[in-house]
Design a protein around this motif. Structure first.
Motif, mmCIF file in Angstrom:
data_model
loop_
_atom_site.group_PDB
_atom_site.id
_atom_site.type_symbol
_atom_site.label_atom_id
_atom_site.label_comp_id
_atom_site.label_asym_id
_atom_site.label_seq_id
_atom_site.Cartn_x
_atom_site.Cartn_y
_atom_site.Cartn_z
ATOM 1 N N ALA A 290 46.366 40.496 31.512
ATOM 2 C CA ALA A 290 46.908 41.805 31.785
ATOM 3 C C ALA A 290 45.832 42.925 32.611
ATOM 4 C CB ALA A 290 47.797 42.377 30.637
ATOM 5 N N ASP A 291 44.574 42.574 32.147
ATOM 6 C CA ASP A 291 43.465 43.210 32.641
ATOM 7 C C ASP A 291 43.226 43.203 34.192
ATOM 8 O OD1 ASP A 291 42.753 44.173 30.156
ATOM 9 O OD2 ASP A 291 41.354 42.495 30.012
ATOM 10 N N ILE A 292 43.069 44.477 34.948
ATOM 11 C CA ILE A 292 42.640 44.443 36.264
ATOM 12 C C ILE A 292 41.352 43.634 36.306
ATOM 13 C CG2 ILE A 292 41.928 45.782 38.207
ATOM 14 C CD1 ILE A 292 43.812 48.008 37.158
ATOM 15 N N ALA A 293 41.429 42.804 37.167
ATOM 16 C CA ALA A 293 40.173 41.979 37.423
ATOM 17 C C ALA A 293 40.135 41.175 38.808
ATOM 18 C CB ALA A 293 40.099 40.870 36.276
ATOM 19 N N ILE A 294 39.633 42.070 39.664
ATOM 20 C CA ILE A 294 40.126 41.724 41.292
ATOM 21 C C ILE A 294 38.626 41.402 41.806
ATOM 22 C CG2 ILE A 294 40.779 42.303 43.329
ATOM 23 C CD1 ILE A 294 42.959 43.862 41.962
ATOM 24 N N ILE A 313 33.353 43.265 41.022
ATOM 25 C CA ILE A 313 34.779 42.950 40.392
ATOM 26 C C ILE A 313 35.381 44.372 39.845
ATOM 27 C CG2 ILE A 313 35.936 42.037 38.292
ATOM 28 C CD1 ILE A 313 34.307 39.997 40.123
ATOM 29 N N LEU A 314 36.759 44.599 40.567
ATOM 30 C CA LEU A 314 37.476 45.840 40.509
ATOM 31 C C LEU A 314 38.094 45.679 39.102
ATOM 32 C CD1 LEU A 314 38.700 48.428 41.442
ATOM 33 C CD2 LEU A 314 40.422 46.979 42.649
ATOM 34 N N VAL A 315 37.636 46.713 38.159
ATOM 35 C CA VAL A 315 38.198 46.475 36.606
ATOM 36 C C VAL A 315 39.026 47.768 36.454
ATOM 37 C CG1 VAL A 315 36.374 45.078 35.793
ATOM 38 C CG2 VAL A 315 36.221 47.494 35.757
ATOM 39 N N GLU A 316 38.972 48.839 37.246
ATOM 40 C CA GLU A 316 39.757 50.179 36.955
ATOM 41 C C GLU A 316 40.165 50.939 38.112
ATOM 42 O OE1 GLU A 316 38.374 52.818 33.463
ATOM 43 O OE2 GLU A 316 38.348 54.144 35.162
ATOM 44 N N VAL A 317 41.484 51.462 38.013
ATOM 45 C CA VAL A 317 42.006 52.141 39.453
ATOM 46 C C VAL A 317 42.421 53.417 38.728
ATOM 47 C CG1 VAL A 317 43.557 51.971 41.094
ATOM 48 C CG2 VAL A 317 42.424 49.924 40.636
ATOM 49 N N ARG A 321 43.484 50.316 33.392
ATOM 50 C CA ARG A 321 42.689 49.037 33.501
ATOM 51 C C ARG A 321 43.799 47.881 33.333
ATOM 52 N NH1 ARG A 321 36.801 48.587 32.316
ATOM 53 N NH2 ARG A 321 36.026 50.642 32.821
ATOM 54 N N THR A 322 45.026 48.263 33.545
ATOM 55 C CA THR A 322 46.029 47.070 33.296
ATOM 56 C C THR A 322 47.161 47.374 34.189
ATOM 57 O OG1 THR A 322 47.127 48.235 31.675
ATOM 58 C CG2 THR A 322 45.405 46.610 30.850
ATOM 59 N N GLY A 323 47.996 46.382 34.608
ATOM 60 C CA GLY A 323 48.956 46.751 35.235
ATOM 61 C C GLY A 323 49.115 46.227 36.829
ATOM 62 N N LEU A 324 47.970 46.170 37.269
ATOM 63 C CA LEU A 324 47.694 45.622 38.810
ATOM 64 C C LEU A 324 47.144 44.225 38.550
ATOM 65 C CD1 LEU A 324 46.294 48.839 39.993
ATOM 66 C CD2 LEU A 324 48.739 48.229 40.109
ATOM 67 N N PRO A 325 48.161 43.242 38.463
ATOM 68 C CA PRO A 325 47.376 41.714 38.378
ATOM 69 C C PRO A 325 47.071 41.110 39.349
ATOM 70 C CG PRO A 325 49.984 41.797 38.240
ATOM 71 C CD PRO A 325 49.492 43.279 38.044
ATOM 72 N N SER A 326 47.285 41.639 40.607
ATOM 73 C CA SER A 326 46.886 40.949 42.125
ATOM 74 C C SER A 326 46.571 42.030 42.834
ATOM 75 C CB SER A 326 48.024 40.014 42.447
ATOM 76 O OG SER A 326 48.996 41.239 42.931
ATOM 77 N N PHE A 327 45.465 41.234 43.987
ATOM 78 C CA PHE A 327 45.204 42.414 45.110
ATOM 79 C C PHE A 327 46.477 42.923 45.931
ATOM 80 C CE2 PHE A 327 43.255 43.527 49.332
ATOM 81 C CZ PHE A 327 42.350 44.579 48.708
ATOM 82 N N SER A 328 47.610 42.155 46.078
ATOM 83 C CA SER A 328 48.775 42.872 46.482
ATOM 84 C C SER A 328 49.173 44.019 45.640
ATOM 85 C CB SER A 328 49.732 41.735 46.629
ATOM 86 O OG SER A 328 49.243 40.692 47.656
ATOM 87 N N GLU A 329 49.376 43.807 44.348
ATOM 88 C CA GLU A 329 49.578 45.024 43.476
ATOM 89 C C GLU A 329 48.872 46.179 43.658
ATOM 90 O OE1 GLU A 329 52.212 45.181 41.505
ATOM 91 O OE2 GLU A 329 53.059 43.135 40.905
ATOM 92 N N PHE A 330 47.443 45.965 43.742
ATOM 93 C CA PHE A 330 46.705 46.944 43.876
ATOM 94 C C PHE A 330 47.270 47.773 45.350
ATOM 95 C CE2 PHE A 330 42.679 48.087 46.334
ATOM 96 C CZ PHE A 330 42.474 49.403 45.560
#
Lengths: 362, 63
Positions: A290-294, A313-317, A321-330
């Motif tokens: 579930a962590d952001i890890a892009i 590595i993008l880990v926080e927006v 730190r969770t809820g954006l599981p893909s680059f598309s979600e970001f």
């Protein structure tokens, strides 16, 4: 590339193409957007039609960064042959084709969009350098970008339907064989497709009563499918037709990838691309799924002391730190939650250290 | 005039089966790959007119 193979009438296609009037359209500045509806995010798309403008089917799909993986010579040939079958049965099958025409578009032609209105009605071949960068030429993806711009200009979020446009059937658990018309290569366990009873090797014949000639035809239907309302499917299994109901769960689109679409880089996307870390890579870094890890795969953000680099590595927006599981979600977060000119607060990991960056949204 | 051009283009296309067509200014200007055989080049009304006359379906490539 398939475009060249079709344009030069590859020997595998010649006998099929002879049965059509083949039209190569390179100018869409004044295209009739009501009649010619297709995924304008593609660099190559095909419509099969009757002379009375009834659509028989579409060809052209893209699921990710590899723009060539989903369109094949064999698949295209089979789609064309299927279109010929529909033509032979026409107009007796006209009612089943009604859904292949779309609702009226926002503007009748691309030049109706405010951001495209300065383009001339026709391309000036002598303008600019020789090639596709002709400044009088509207590219197909600019139509999608113009729609994004209008929505962003009105301070509204871009809806999921326009971001995850033309969802691939994989969003419902169906992987199709790109070499075939609409044959199921695999069904994801636990997916809506598995629950509906689809099986590997099934040939999808129709969806919502529409005959299917390609994956693009399925995408057309999924793009317009109301969520929480099952789609009526007919497959051929062991030589016999079989009816199945395919449930469309809310948010199904979000399983897909739209980050490859040029319209995003034309409008709201920060100047970078990325991909989610694999489960194995997450485990190595003690990160959950579930962590952001892009992983950043490209970056043009070069501000002094505030750069974003490839392999960061993008880990926080914005503090999450969770809820954006893909680059598309970001990207969807940017398109739906951030207005132009606002700041994105990003935390990146580089060489084991966390770095904070402020990026202004376009 | 437009209809005449479209008709001439369509007739020319039908007569030029499987041979390389002489690229026009737009095709040259865009540096487009040279299609072979009877392609109707960037003329949607001409293509539909040809389909009406021939009874064939249309295959429209957008690129």
């Amino acid at each position: 590339m398939l475009d060249g193979q079709v344009a030069r009438r590859d020997p595998e296609l010649g006998d099929v193409l002879d049965q059509f009037v083949c039209v190569r359209v390179v100018e869409v500045n004044d295209l009739d957007l009501a009649t010619f509806q297709f995924d304008t995010g593609l660099t190559w798309a095909v419509l099969f039609m009757n002379a009375d403008k009834t659509v028989y089917g579409r060809y052209g799909s893209r699921s990710g960064l590899d723009g060539l993986a989903d369109a094949t010579l064999q698949g295209f040939r089979k789609a064309a042959l299927a279109a010929l079958e529909i033509h032979k049965a026409y107009p007796g099958n006209k009612a089943s084709l009604a859904g292949k025409a779309g609702a009226p578009p926002r503007f009748p032609t691309p030049r109706g969009y405010p951001s495209l209105k300065e383009y001339p009605k026709t391309i000036d071949p002598a303008a600019g350098e020789r090639g596709r960068d002709n400044p009088t030429c509207i590219h197909c993806h600019q139509i999608q970008a113009a729609e994004y711009r209008m929505i962003r200009g009105s301070k509204e979020p871009i809806p999921d339907r326009l971001l995850w446009a033309y969802p691939m059937p994989s969003a419902l658990g169906l992987e199709l064989d790109a070499q075939e018309r609409a044959r199921i290569r695999s069904v994801a366990a636990g997916s809506p497709a598995a629950k509906a009873g689809f099986r590997q090797g099934d040939d999808l014949l129709s969806l919502e009563g529409q005959p299917l000639i390609s994956v693009a035809d399925i995408q057309w239907i999924l793009d317009r499918a109301p969520e929480d309302s099952p789609l009526r499917a007919v497959v051929r299994r062991d030589g016999a037709p079989l009816a199945l109901d395919l449930a469309i769960p809310p948010g199904f689109r979000r399983k897909g990838d739209f980050s490859w679409r040029a319209a995003t880089s034309d409008t709201f996307r920060p100047d970078m691309t990325g991909e989610s870390l694999s489960l194995e890579e997450r485990e190595k870094r003690n990160m959950g799924d579930a962590d952001i890890a892009i992983r950043i795969t490209y970056s043009g953000i070069r501000l002094p002391g505030a750069d974003v680099r490839k392999d960061d590595i993008l880990v926080e927006v914005d503090g999450r730190r969770t809820g954006l599981p893909s680059f598309s979600e970001f990207l969807a977060y940017v398109a739906q939650k951030k207005a132009s000119g606002e700041t994105l607060a990003l935390t990146l990991v580089r060489d084991g250290k966390e770095l904070r960056r402020q990026v202004t949204v376009r | 005039m437009r209809f005449l051009c479209a008709t001439l283009l369509a007739l020319g296309a039908l007569g030029a089966r499987h041979s390389r067509q002489e690229p026009g200014p737009l095709q040259r200007g865009l540096g487009d790959a040279e299609p072979e055989g009877p392609w109707v080049y960037n003329d949607i009304p001409g293509g539909f007119e040809s389909a009406r006359k021939s009874g064939k379906p249309l295959l429209l490539v957008f690129r």
